[in-house]
Motif scaffolding. Structure first.
Motif, PDB file in Angstrom:
ATOM      1  N   GLU A 188     -16.115  -4.734  -1.871  1.00 31.50           N
ATOM      2  CA  GLU A 188     -16.905  -3.633  -1.046  1.00 31.50           C
ATOM      3  C   GLU A 188     -16.966  -2.783  -1.488  1.00 31.50           C
ATOM      4  O   GLU A 188     -15.774  -2.209  -1.350  1.00 31.50           O
ATOM      5  CB  GLU A 188     -16.543  -4.113   0.053  1.00 31.50           C
ATOM      6  CG  GLU A 188     -16.643  -5.607   0.944  1.00 31.50           C
ATOM      7  CD  GLU A 188     -16.026  -5.533   2.562  1.00 31.50           C
ATOM      8  OE1 GLU A 188     -15.680  -4.597   2.964  1.00 31.50           O
ATOM      9  OE2 GLU A 188     -17.269  -6.002   3.498  1.00 31.50           O
ATOM     10  N   THR A 189     -18.442  -2.004  -1.652  1.00 28.63           N
ATOM     11  CA  THR A 189     -17.797  -0.224  -1.931  1.00 28.63           C
ATOM     12  C   THR A 189     -18.431   0.233  -1.331  1.00 28.63           C
ATOM     13  O   THR A 189     -19.481  -0.465  -0.022  1.00 28.63           O
ATOM     14  CB  THR A 189     -18.798  -0.386  -3.312  1.00 28.63           C
ATOM     15  OG1 THR A 189     -20.350  -1.347  -2.865  1.00 28.63           O
ATOM     16  CG2 THR A 189     -18.719  -0.730  -4.176  1.00 28.63           C
ATOM     17  N   GLY A 200      -0.787   5.097  -3.490  1.00 30.42           N
ATOM     18  CA  GLY A 200      -0.814   3.949  -2.452  1.00 30.42           C
ATOM     19  C   GLY A 200      -1.202   2.704  -2.661  1.00 30.42           C
ATOM     20  O   GLY A 200      -2.484   3.195  -3.184  1.00 30.42           O
ATOM     21  N   PRO A 201      -0.936   2.106  -1.852  1.00 31.21           N
ATOM     22  CA  PRO A 201      -1.229   0.297  -1.948  1.00 31.21           C
ATOM     23  C   PRO A 201      -2.916   0.510  -1.484  1.00 31.21           C
ATOM     24  O   PRO A 201      -3.969  -0.264  -1.800  1.00 31.21           O
ATOM     25  CB  PRO A 201      -0.895  -0.314  -0.734  1.00 31.21           C
ATOM     26  CG  PRO A 201       0.162   0.389   0.005  1.00 31.21           C
ATOM     27  CD  PRO A 201       0.226   1.730  -0.677  1.00 31.21           C
ATOM     28  N   ASP A 202      -3.369   1.574  -0.365  1.00 28.52           N
ATOM     29  CA  ASP A 202      -4.704   1.259   0.175  1.00 28.52           C
ATOM     30  C   ASP A 202      -5.747   2.559  -0.369  1.00 28.52           C
ATOM     31  O   ASP A 202      -6.854   3.199  -0.145  1.00 28.52           O
ATOM     32  CB  ASP A 202      -4.458   2.131   1.425  1.00 28.52           C
ATOM     33  CG  ASP A 202      -3.998   0.956   2.476  1.00 28.52           C
ATOM     34  OD1 ASP A 202      -3.709  -0.058   2.179  1.00 28.52           O
ATOM     35  OD2 ASP A 202      -3.017   1.563   3.217  1.00 28.52           O
ATOM     36  N   ALA A 203      -4.854   3.293  -1.939  1.00 30.71           N
ATOM     37  CA  ALA A 203      -5.856   3.932  -2.509  1.00 30.71           C
ATOM     38  C   ALA A 203      -7.588   3.577  -2.593  1.00 30.71           C
ATOM     39  O   ALA A 203      -7.130   2.196  -3.076  1.00 30.71           O
ATOM     40  CB  ALA A 203      -5.758   5.027  -3.434  1.00 30.71           C
ATOM     41  N   GLN A 204      -8.692   4.727  -2.684  1.00 30.54           N
ATOM     42  CA  GLN A 204      -9.725   3.662  -3.257  1.00 30.54           C
ATOM     43  C   GLN A 204      -9.847   4.782  -4.639  1.00 30.54           C
ATOM     44  O   GLN A 204     -10.079   5.711  -5.182  1.00 30.54           O
ATOM     45  CB  GLN A 204     -10.566   4.072  -2.507  1.00 30.54           C
ATOM     46  CG  GLN A 204     -10.512   4.200  -0.765  1.00 30.54           C
ATOM     47  CD  GLN A 204     -11.088   2.501  -0.485  1.00 30.54           C
ATOM     48  OE1 GLN A 204     -12.811   2.662  -0.845  1.00 30.54           O
ATOM     49  NE2 GLN A 204     -10.360   1.185  -0.091  1.00 30.54           N
ATOM     50  N   VAL A 263     -19.586   5.618  -5.997  1.00 29.32           N
ATOM     51  CA  VAL A 263     -18.527   4.612  -5.654  1.00 29.32           C
ATOM     52  C   VAL A 263     -17.118   4.903  -4.970  1.00 29.32           C
ATOM     53  O   VAL A 263     -16.990   5.463  -6.166  1.00 29.32           O
ATOM     54  CB  VAL A 263     -19.528   3.276  -5.140  1.00 29.32           C
ATOM     55  CG1 VAL A 263     -20.835   3.498  -5.465  1.00 29.32           C
ATOM     56  CG2 VAL A 263     -18.690   2.668  -6.647  1.00 29.32           C
ATOM     57  N   SER A 264     -17.139   4.073  -3.699  1.00 28.07           N
ATOM     58  CA  SER A 264     -15.313   4.176  -3.560  1.00 28.07           C
ATOM     59  C   SER A 264     -15.134   2.725  -3.584  1.00 28.07           C
ATOM     60  O   SER A 264     -15.535   1.708  -2.658  1.00 28.07           O
ATOM     61  CB  SER A 264     -14.870   5.187  -2.412  1.00 28.07           C
ATOM     62  OG  SER A 264     -15.286   4.668  -0.904  1.00 28.07           O
ATOM     63  N   LEU A 265     -14.340   2.007  -4.045  1.00 21.81           N
ATOM     64  CA  LEU A 265     -13.762   1.286  -3.720  1.00 21.81           C
ATOM     65  C   LEU A 265     -12.337   0.963  -3.910  1.00 21.81           C
ATOM     66  O   LEU A 265     -11.375   1.027  -4.319  1.00 21.81           O
ATOM     67  CB  LEU A 265     -14.275  -0.347  -5.001  1.00 21.81           C
ATOM     68  CG  LEU A 265     -14.083  -0.286  -6.002  1.00 21.81           C
ATOM     69  CD1 LEU A 265     -14.310  -0.758  -7.589  1.00 21.81           C
ATOM     70  CD2 LEU A 265     -14.660   1.082  -6.928  1.00 21.81           C
ATOM     71  N   PRO A 266     -11.900  -0.064  -3.239  1.00 19.94           N
ATOM     72  CA  PRO A 266      -9.981  -0.656  -3.237  1.00 19.94           C
ATOM     73  C   PRO A 266      -9.621  -0.406  -4.471  1.00 19.94           C
ATOM     74  O   PRO A 266     -10.422  -0.851  -5.650  1.00 19.94           O
ATOM     75  CB  PRO A 266      -9.899  -1.712  -2.986  1.00 19.94           C
ATOM     76  CG  PRO A 266     -11.128  -2.163  -2.421  1.00 19.94           C
ATOM     77  CD  PRO A 266     -12.310  -1.532  -2.757  1.00 19.94           C
ATOM     78  N   HIS A 267      -8.721   0.479  -5.177  1.00 20.58           N
ATOM     79  CA  HIS A 267      -8.445   0.617  -6.687  1.00 20.58           C
ATOM     80  C   HIS A 267      -7.483  -0.774  -7.632  1.00 20.58           C
ATOM     81  O   HIS A 267      -8.061  -0.602  -8.749  1.00 20.58           O
ATOM     82  CB  HIS A 267      -7.454   1.742  -6.603  1.00 20.58           C
ATOM     83  CG  HIS A 267      -6.135   1.042  -6.225  1.00 20.58           C
ATOM     84  ND1 HIS A 267      -5.576   1.674  -5.171  1.00 20.58           N
ATOM     85  CD2 HIS A 267      -4.503   0.691  -6.985  1.00 20.58           C
ATOM     86  CE1 HIS A 267      -3.723   1.161  -5.195  1.00 20.58           C
ATOM     87  NE2 HIS A 267      -3.576   1.109  -6.165  1.00 20.58           N
TER      88      HIS A 267
END
Lengths: 224, 355
Positions: free
Chosen positions: B306-307, B275-279, B327-331
């Motif tokens: 931002e991570t 989806g659009p919010d996936a990280q 880390v995670s970040l906006p895909h």
């Protein structure tokens, strides 16, 4: 008991000690190196010589399988050639030695083979010659076992020495048979047995004490 | 040969070495080592890592002639070990010390007696042995145990005796056969530190074999990974740790440099964004001086990405820091972030997506 009999017991004890002592000494001089060679000449070992090893092993096995009393009489010609007579205490030492040497060889072989092969590898890595490995690693490391083996051999020799009366070897065993049994003197028989028990006890305790002195494998209180 | 020339040539050189063992029943040979070529630079600590049966032990034993190559050459300080016999071989062995996993000390000799053994074997006069043994005892810190027997020592002390003994004849090369594998982690660290000191102070070349990547990380300058009798990867430790090529190397590195993904993330991870919010979940490996620069803050400032840090660790490999972060970040920004970090020499890996 007469003073004469006491004198006889004393002389017989000395004869037994003489026969056993010399046979153990010469038996060790022959059996010790033989045992070391048997242990180190197996295939892939230090002095690898599998064929010689097999032949020597066979000789040792044959010598060990002949019953002692048969050995004593069957080697009479050899004994006469070696010491000039086949009768008497000195002559009796020959079959005792021939019985002791292969026995000692097997006991020494077993002790040497129990030495950790890692120590041999370490010594080889240091650039040791096979002879140095035997002298500085195998024999010192096997010493507690060798001493216990020699103790066992001496105790067996004390028993064997009682049979050499058959060729006039004299000693305690012969005294017991001739006086105690054939002349119906049970008190002599009893004293002979007691002396032999004391001898065996003494040899066993001495052997264990010496072996413990050599054995540094287990930590113990060293008086500090 | 002069000392200067000595420095230039490798201390140990394996040239196309194969070692075959004939199998019982004549079913053909088993190749313990298969065409190995490797150079151990003088003055370094080189580690050979492999599983049991990989051939590392055979490789080590070629260096002092405890094993012979079936084909190929093994040179130690320019001398061919593979063909040396008798006195020549014993002479090479005195220039190569060896320590063992199970120490292999003589139970019948004291600490001093064990350390003196190689000198006795080399025929050193008695009067020279005693002071040399005293020096070595001091070097490994066993002054109080001089007259003790091995049975009275701890594992670490026994290995110190082993090291002192290996150094007695002033060898140029020290071989270590899983020397710390029988020791607890604390003692392992102390023994490794001692090896490191000896390497620095005496300029001694050390070749060690191990199955623990932590040992390689702590002391080795170079590492070779051995698998099925072949060297599958080798090079400076730092390079191999930061860019492992071979799966075997990666599996050894697990638990040494790997950071574990937290369970709540791992259980929700998907191969594609949902989806659009996936990280996006990304692993970053920091190497060299980058390990200490604040790259993530810089990326936030310069790119506006931002991570969120999920897991991370910084370790030392030899003198170099080595870091690993998850880390995670906006895909949508993943490719941009990877590009930015790659410019600074960082290695990134896409692990998956959450949400």
């Amino acid at each position: 008991m007469s003073a004469n009999m006491i004198q006889l017991l004393w002389v017989s004890t000395l004869q037994t000690l003489y026969m056993v002592g010399v046979a153990a000494l010469v038996g060790t001089l022959i059996g010790g190196p033989l045992g070391i060679f048997l242990a180190t000449s197996r295939r892939g070992e230090l002095l690898s010589a599998p064929n010689t090893n097999r032949v020597l092993g066979l000789v040792v096995n044959i010598a060990r399988s002949v019953p002692f009393i048969i050995l004593v009489v069957s080697i009479i010609p050899f004994t006469r050639w070696l010491v000039g007579t086949s009768i008497g205490t000195t002559a009796a030492i020959v079959p005792l030695t021939i019985a002791a040497a292969p026995f000692i060889a097997r006991l020494v072989e077993t002790s040497i083979r129990e030495v950790d092969s890692g120590l041999i590898e370490a010594a080889r890595a240091m650039g040791a010659t096979p002879f140095q490995i035997v002298r500085k690693v195998l024999v010192p490391e096997a010493m507690p076992g060798i001493v216990l083996g020699l103790t066992l051999a001496v105790v067996s020799l004390i028993g064997y020495s009682a049979m050499v009366g058959a060729v006039g070897g004299k000693g305690l065993g012969d005294l017991g048979i001739r006086y105690g049994y054939q002349r119906f003197m049970p008190d002599v028989m009893l004293i002979v047995v007691v002396i032999m028990v004391v001898l065996v006890q003494f040899v066993q305790s001495l052997g264990e004490w010496i072996a413990a002195r050599f054995d540094k494998r287990a930590p113990r209180n060293r008086g500090r | 040969m002069t000392e200067a020339e000595d420095r230039d040539q490798p201390a140990i050189s394996f040239q196309n070495v194969t070692r075959a063992f004939p199998q019982k029943g004549g079913a053909g040979d088993v190749l313990a080592l298969d065409d190995i070529s490797l150079e151990v630079p003088a003055g370094t600590i080189t580690g050979i890592i492999g599983r049991s049966g990989a051939g590392k032990s055979t490789l080590l034993r070629l260096v002092n002639g405890l094993e012979r190559p079936s084909r190929g050459k093994v040179l130690v300080a320019g001398q061919d070990v593979g063909t040396a016999t008798g006195a020549a071989l014993r002479d090479i062995r005195r220039k190569v010390g060896m320590i063992f996993q199970h120490f292999n000390l003589l139970s019948s000799r004291t600490v001093a007696g064990n350390i003196g053994l190689p000198l006795e074997i080399a025929g050193t006069p008695r009067a020279e042995i005693a002071p040399r043994v005293d020096d070595l005892i001091r070097l490994v810190g066993l002054d109080a145990q001089r007259d003790r027997y091995p049975a009275e020592l701890s594992g670490g002390q026994k290995q110190r005796v082993g090291i002192a003994r290996a150094l007695a004849t002033r060898p140029r090369v020290l071989l270590s056969d899983e020397a710390t594998s029988a020791l607890d982690p604390d003692t392992t660290r102390q023994v490794l530190a001692l090896l490191r000191d000896i390497n620095r102070e005496l300029g001694l070349t050390i070749l060690l074999i191990t199955h623990e990547m932590a040992v390689v990380r702590d002391v080795c300058d170079h590492v070779a990974v051995i698998e099925g009798g072949r060297i599958v990867e080798s090079g400076p430790t730092y390079g191999v740790f930061s860019r492992p090529d071979h799966p075997t190397t990666r599996s050894f590195l697990k638990g040494v440099t790997d950071v574990a993904l937290p369970g709540f993330v791992a259980s929700r991870m998907q191969p594609q964004p949902q989806g659009p919010d996936a990280q996006a979940i990304m692993q970053i490996t920091f190497t060299g001086q980058n390990a200490t620069t604040p790259m993530l803050s810089r990326m936030t400032v310069e790119c506006g990405i931002e991570t969120n840090i999920l897991a991370g660790a910084i370790e030392e490999i030899g003198p170099n820091p080595f870091g690993s972060l998850i880390v995670s970040l906006p895909h949508q920004r993943l490719q941009e972030a990877r590009g930015f970090l790659a410019e600074y020499g960082m290695i990134t890996e896409e692990l998956g997506y959450v949400g």
